[in-house]
Design an enzyme around this catalytic site. Sequence first.
Site, PDB file in Angstrom:
ATOM      1  N   LEU A   1       9.803 -30.919  -9.521  1.00  0.00           N
ATOM      2  CA  LEU A   1       8.680 -31.238  -8.627  1.00  0.00           C
ATOM      3  C   LEU A   1       8.106 -30.001  -7.909  1.00  0.00           C
ATOM      4  CD1 LEU A   1       9.642 -34.199  -9.119  1.00  0.00           C
ATOM      5  CD2 LEU A   1       9.030 -34.658  -6.755  1.00  0.00           C
TER       6      LEU A   1
ATOM      7  N   GLU B   1      34.608 -40.726   1.415  1.00  0.00           N
ATOM      8  CA  GLU B   1      35.435 -41.533   0.488  1.00  0.00           C
ATOM      9  C   GLU B   1      36.247 -40.640  -0.440  1.00  0.00           C
ATOM     10  OE1 GLU B   1      35.901 -44.653   0.406  1.00  0.00           O
ATOM     11  OE2 GLU B   1      34.245 -45.577   1.501  1.00  0.00           O
TER      12      GLU B   1
HETATM   13  P1  TGC Z   1      50.226 -40.339  -1.133  1.00  0.00           P
HETATM   14  O1  TGC Z   1      51.664 -40.016  -0.975  1.00  0.00           O
HETATM   15  O2  TGC Z   1      49.525 -39.900  -2.365  1.00  0.00           O
HETATM   16  O3  TGC Z   1      50.003 -41.898  -0.993  1.00  0.00           O
HETATM   17  C1  TGC Z   1      50.615 -42.686   0.000  1.00  0.00           C
HETATM   18  C2  TGC Z   1      50.791 -44.059  -0.619  1.00  0.00           C
HETATM   19  O4  TGC Z   1      49.501 -44.588  -0.961  1.00  0.00           O
HETATM   20  C3  TGC Z   1      49.398 -44.800  -2.369  1.00  0.00           C
HETATM   21  N1  TGC Z   1      48.053 -44.409  -2.783  1.00  0.00           N
HETATM   22  C4  TGC Z   1      47.120 -45.306  -3.064  1.00  0.00           C
HETATM   23  N2  TGC Z   1      47.159 -46.641  -3.103  1.00  0.00           N
HETATM   24  C5  TGC Z   1      46.034 -47.275  -3.424  1.00  0.00           C
HETATM   25  N3  TGC Z   1      44.880 -46.617  -3.712  1.00  0.00           N
HETATM   26  C6  TGC Z   1      44.797 -45.263  -3.675  1.00  0.00           C
HETATM   27  N4  TGC Z   1      43.659 -44.648  -3.946  1.00  0.00           N
HETATM   28  C7  TGC Z   1      45.958 -44.552  -3.347  1.00  0.00           C
HETATM   29  N5  TGC Z   1      46.238 -43.236  -3.213  1.00  0.00           N
HETATM   30  C8  TGC Z   1      47.541 -43.167  -2.875  1.00  0.00           C
HETATM   31  C9  TGC Z   1      50.493 -43.946  -2.992  1.00  0.00           C
HETATM   32  O5  TGC Z   1      50.902 -44.473  -4.227  1.00  0.00           O
HETATM   33  C10 TGC Z   1      51.570 -44.008  -1.933  1.00  0.00           C
HETATM   34  O6  TGC Z   1      52.215 -45.261  -2.081  1.00  0.00           O
HETATM   35  P2  TGC Z   1      53.780 -45.424  -1.763  1.00  0.00           P
HETATM   36  O7  TGC Z   1      54.131 -46.800  -2.210  1.00  0.00           O
HETATM   37  O8  TGC Z   1      54.477 -44.340  -2.548  1.00  0.00           O
HETATM   38  O9  TGC Z   1      53.896 -45.220  -0.274  1.00  0.00           O
HETATM   39  O10 TGC Z   1      49.444 -39.850   0.138  1.00  0.00           O
HETATM   40  P3  TGC Z   1      48.961 -38.439   0.524  1.00  0.00           P
HETATM   41  O11 TGC Z   1      49.118 -38.339   2.001  1.00  0.00           O
HETATM   42  O12 TGC Z   1      49.604 -37.386  -0.347  1.00  0.00           O
HETATM   43  O13 TGC Z   1      47.370 -38.458   0.226  1.00  0.00           O
HETATM   44  C11 TGC Z   1      46.826 -38.623  -0.980  1.00  0.00           C
HETATM   45  C12 TGC Z   1      45.288 -38.463  -0.884  1.00  0.00           C
HETATM   46  C13 TGC Z   1      44.912 -37.027  -0.534  1.00  0.00           C
HETATM   47  C14 TGC Z   1      44.744 -38.787  -2.275  1.00  0.00           C
HETATM   48  C15 TGC Z   1      44.699 -39.418   0.180  1.00  0.00           C
HETATM   49  O14 TGC Z   1      45.097 -39.040   1.446  1.00  0.00           O
HETATM   50  C16 TGC Z   1      43.193 -39.481   0.134  1.00  0.00           C
HETATM   51  O15 TGC Z   1      42.615 -40.256  -0.617  1.00  0.00           O
HETATM   52  N6  TGC Z   1      42.477 -38.671   0.985  1.00  0.00           N
HETATM   53  C17 TGC Z   1      41.034 -38.778   1.126  1.00  0.00           C
HETATM   54  C18 TGC Z   1      40.697 -39.450   2.432  1.00  0.00           C
HETATM   55  C19 TGC Z   1      39.477 -40.306   2.319  1.00  0.00           C
HETATM   56  O16 TGC Z   1      39.020 -40.677   1.246  1.00  0.00           O
HETATM   57  N7  TGC Z   1      38.944 -40.715   3.445  1.00  0.00           N
HETATM   58  C20 TGC Z   1      37.835 -41.623   3.442  1.00  0.00           C
HETATM   59  C21 TGC Z   1      37.557 -42.127   4.824  1.00  0.00           C
HETATM   60  S1  TGC Z   1      36.567 -43.584   4.817  1.00  0.00           S
HETATM   61  C22 TGC Z   1      35.026 -43.054   4.427  1.00  0.00           C
HETATM   62  O17 TGC Z   1      34.790 -41.949   4.086  1.00  0.00           O
HETATM   63  C23 TGC Z   1      33.987 -44.105   4.481  1.00  0.00           C
HETATM   64  S2  TGC Z   1      32.384 -43.591   4.132  1.00  0.00           S
HETATM   65  C24 TGC Z   1      31.714 -45.114   3.879  1.00  0.00           C
HETATM   66  C25 TGC Z   1      30.276 -45.163   3.713  1.00  0.00           C
HETATM   67  O18 TGC Z   1      29.520 -44.863   4.653  1.00  0.00           O
HETATM   68  O19 TGC Z   1      29.862 -45.578   2.600  1.00  0.00           O
HETATM   69  P1  FAD Z   2      38.253 -31.553   5.177  1.00  0.00           P
HETATM   70  O1  FAD Z   2      39.333 -32.497   4.807  1.00  0.00           O
HETATM   71  O2  FAD Z   2      38.479 -30.650   6.323  1.00  0.00           O
HETATM   72  O3  FAD Z   2      37.873 -30.692   3.898  1.00  0.00           O
HETATM   73  C1  FAD Z   2      37.111 -29.480   3.992  1.00  0.00           C
HETATM   74  C2  FAD Z   2      37.097 -28.843   2.602  1.00  0.00           C
HETATM   75  O4  FAD Z   2      38.447 -28.545   2.197  1.00  0.00           O
HETATM   76  C3  FAD Z   2      36.517 -29.767   1.526  1.00  0.00           C
HETATM   77  O5  FAD Z   2      35.815 -29.010   0.591  1.00  0.00           O
HETATM   78  C4  FAD Z   2      37.762 -30.347   0.868  1.00  0.00           C
HETATM   79  O6  FAD Z   2      37.537 -30.770  -0.470  1.00  0.00           O
HETATM   80  C5  FAD Z   2      38.700 -29.165   0.938  1.00  0.00           C
HETATM   81  N1  FAD Z   2      40.114 -29.548   0.848  1.00  0.00           N
HETATM   82  C6  FAD Z   2      40.825 -30.330   1.698  1.00  0.00           C
HETATM   83  N2  FAD Z   2      42.072 -30.488   1.245  1.00  0.00           N
HETATM   84  C7  FAD Z   2      42.154 -29.810   0.079  1.00  0.00           C
HETATM   85  C8  FAD Z   2      43.182 -29.606  -0.890  1.00  0.00           C
HETATM   86  N3  FAD Z   2      44.391 -30.160  -0.767  1.00  0.00           N
HETATM   87  N4  FAD Z   2      42.906 -28.823  -1.973  1.00  0.00           N
HETATM   88  C9  FAD Z   2      41.686 -28.267  -2.120  1.00  0.00           C
HETATM   89  N5  FAD Z   2      40.662 -28.423  -1.252  1.00  0.00           N
HETATM   90  C10 FAD Z   2      40.911 -29.187  -0.167  1.00  0.00           C
HETATM   91  N6  FAD Z   2      35.290 -41.530   7.505  1.00  0.00           N
HETATM   92  C11 FAD Z   2      35.752 -42.747   7.900  1.00  0.00           C
HETATM   93  O7  FAD Z   2      36.949 -42.909   8.160  1.00  0.00           O
HETATM   94  N7  FAD Z   2      34.907 -43.799   8.031  1.00  0.00           N
HETATM   95  C12 FAD Z   2      33.578 -43.705   7.791  1.00  0.00           C
HETATM   96  O8  FAD Z   2      32.842 -44.693   7.907  1.00  0.00           O
HETATM   97  C13 FAD Z   2      33.052 -42.437   7.404  1.00  0.00           C
HETATM   98  N8  FAD Z   2      31.704 -42.279   7.230  1.00  0.00           N
HETATM   99  C14 FAD Z   2      31.200 -41.019   7.015  1.00  0.00           C
HETATM  100  C15 FAD Z   2      29.817 -40.821   7.043  1.00  0.00           C
HETATM  101  C16 FAD Z   2      29.313 -39.540   6.875  1.00  0.00           C
HETATM  102  C17 FAD Z   2      27.830 -39.309   6.989  1.00  0.00           C
HETATM  103  C18 FAD Z   2      30.186 -38.449   6.607  1.00  0.00           C
HETATM  104  C19 FAD Z   2      29.629 -37.065   6.375  1.00  0.00           C
HETATM  105  C20 FAD Z   2      31.548 -38.641   6.585  1.00  0.00           C
HETATM  106  C21 FAD Z   2      32.077 -39.922   6.813  1.00  0.00           C
HETATM  107  N9  FAD Z   2      33.464 -40.132   6.895  1.00  0.00           N
HETATM  108  C22 FAD Z   2      33.957 -41.359   7.259  1.00  0.00           C
HETATM  109  C23 FAD Z   2      34.384 -38.995   6.826  1.00  0.00           C
HETATM  110  C24 FAD Z   2      34.713 -38.537   5.409  1.00  0.00           C
HETATM  111  O9  FAD Z   2      35.535 -39.455   4.751  1.00  0.00           O
HETATM  112  C25 FAD Z   2      35.376 -37.158   5.516  1.00  0.00           C
HETATM  113  O10 FAD Z   2      34.361 -36.246   5.906  1.00  0.00           O
HETATM  114  C26 FAD Z   2      36.023 -36.709   4.218  1.00  0.00           C
HETATM  115  O11 FAD Z   2      37.154 -37.491   3.914  1.00  0.00           O
HETATM  116  C27 FAD Z   2      36.423 -35.220   4.245  1.00  0.00           C
HETATM  117  O12 FAD Z   2      37.096 -34.898   5.407  1.00  0.00           O
HETATM  118  P2  FAD Z   2      36.628 -33.624   6.298  1.00  0.00           P
HETATM  119  O13 FAD Z   2      35.180 -33.720   6.507  1.00  0.00           O
HETATM  120  O14 FAD Z   2      37.519 -33.578   7.481  1.00  0.00           O
HETATM  121  O15 FAD Z   2      36.875 -32.369   5.381  1.00  0.00           O
END
Ligand code: TGC
Ligand code: FAD
Length: 392
Positions: A346, A371
């Site tokens: 664009l 997520e």
């Molecule tokens: P880890 O030891 O791997 O796992 C602990 C326990 O959890 C199990 N598990 C899962 N179970 C179901 N689904 C999954 N995706 C799972 N991942 C792990 C695992 O098997 C274990 O079970 P058990 O029976 O052995 O206790 O835990 P870790 O602390 O090493 O972390 C793993 C990691 C890094 C993958 C996890 O912490 C992670 O996914 N981190 C990312 C955090 C994240 O996604 N935050 C999102 C916040 S919510 C959000 O962003 C909403 S935005 C919404 C919007 O506006 O649309």
């Molecule tokens: P950090 O975890 O500090 O990561 C910073 C950088 O380091 C990233 O590049 C990451 O990939 C990297 N990094 C971290 N660990 C590793 C590793 N082990 N190896 C290599 N690289 C690594 N959260 C909620 O709970 N609920 C919500 O509704 C929600 N809504 C959101 C809406 C918006 C607009 C935004 C921006 C975020 C929202 N979030 C929500 C938070 C979101 O899930 C987090 O921002 C996300 O999980 C990453 O965490 P952080 O921003 O603290 O980054």
Amino acid sequence: MSDHETEGGIDLFETAAEFNEEEKRIRDTVRRFVDERVIPIIADHFENGTFPSELIPILAEMGLLGSQLPPEYGGSGLGALAYGLVMQELERGDSSLRSFVTVQGTLSMYSIYSYGTEEQKKKWLPRLAKAEAIGCFALTEPDHGSDPAGMVTTAREDSGAFVLNGSKMWITNGAIADVAIVWAKLDGEVQGFLVEKGTPGFTALEQKHKLSLRASHTGELYFNDCRIPLENRLPKAVGLKAALSILNEARFGISFGVVGAAINCFETALEYAKGRTQFDRPIAGFQIQQERFAEMATEITKAQLLCIRLAQLKDTGTLRPAQVSLAKRNNCMQALQIARMARQILGANGISLEYPVMRHLCNLETVVTYEGTHDIHTLAIGREVTGISAFK
Ligand code: TGC
Ligand code: FAD
């Protein structure tokens, strides 16, 4: 309609042939709603940093909040593919709209549905489905995003109540929610709690200065000796696994959603390139632009195929978290790359809000991060294929 399209937009491998009549009807209904009610207003909301709240009752009326849940709890009992197509069409409009539905209908409602008592389900699910109450899902903290296991928000039992202390950041709908699903450590273990708006010791503030997902509410939550009744604990949400299992549901929807944003960028760029003439030829005829279109069409097609299989695995109940990670990681990054390519096509108009491309591009910068970031899903897939965790 040209050869590469079905009635739903670009679809080179005819994935729509896999949709049944009901799935097509649902997709088309949401598509019409987005065309008529979302696209005409969303750029202004993005510019002003506001969410189109007037659409919330319509989303509820259309049965899009908690749509996969059974009707007794206010859901519509949709299958995985129909739910995915709803998310795709909403995000074709704007990621903020899909985000609203993800947080309300999936993260909040699924947490209560999967881990709540019958009383909690009856109290909240029908109200959340009708948008009589707004929910949010509070996992992320200022110092703990990718590693929620390190969270420092705590709950302790004290004289017939739980007392919460700590803070949450980047919480979609955080400042407007009537009920927050708050993840906190009780005796060192992550557990889920319901915190109602107005509870003393609970403050929710709107986060400002976002350059992405501008048409979405994002909040910060503070808990300062916030006392909640003992019955506000989600009794089955014990351990980080509970929170992560809910994220799978949302990540599934995002995998479909971003395909909608990518399709909208592709179609906008195609129409533009056919109509824009430079050097006496439409720019769509130049080889460099055709390479971009080939790349975009290929990645949209691959993402569509991933989505179809993802939905099949979900419906059979065999979907594994690493498969969701693969789809979320691939489709978000590819949608972002497609938005970047479309923006190039664009030219200067690519940065204007008069076209949807830069808005999608800015939004997708969030969607690759929340997520689970691209890196976190890389490592989740790496763990699945090597059997070795890079996290610990
Ligand atoms: P880890 O030891 O791997 O796992 C602990 C326990 O959890 C199990 N598990 C899962 N179970 C179901 N689904 C999954 N995706 C799972 N991942 C792990 C695992 O098997 C274990 O079970 P058990 O029976 O052995 O206790 O835990 P870790 O602390 O090493 O972390 C793993 C990691 C890094 C993958 C996890 O912490 C992670 O996914 N981190 C990312 C955090 C994240 O996604 N935050 C999102 C916040 S919510 C959000 O962003 C909403 S935005 C919404 C919007 O506006 O649309
Ligand atoms: P950090 O975890 O500090 O990561 C910073 C950088 O380091 C990233 O590049 C990451 O990939 C990297 N990094 C971290 N660990 C590793 C590793 N082990 N190896 C290599 N690289 C690594 N959260 C909620 O709970 N609920 C919500 O509704 C929600 N809504 C959101 C809406 C918006 C607009 C935004 C921006 C975020 C929202 N979030 C929500 C938070 C979101 O899930 C987090 O921002 C996300 O999980 C990453 O965490 P952080 O921003 O603290 O980054």
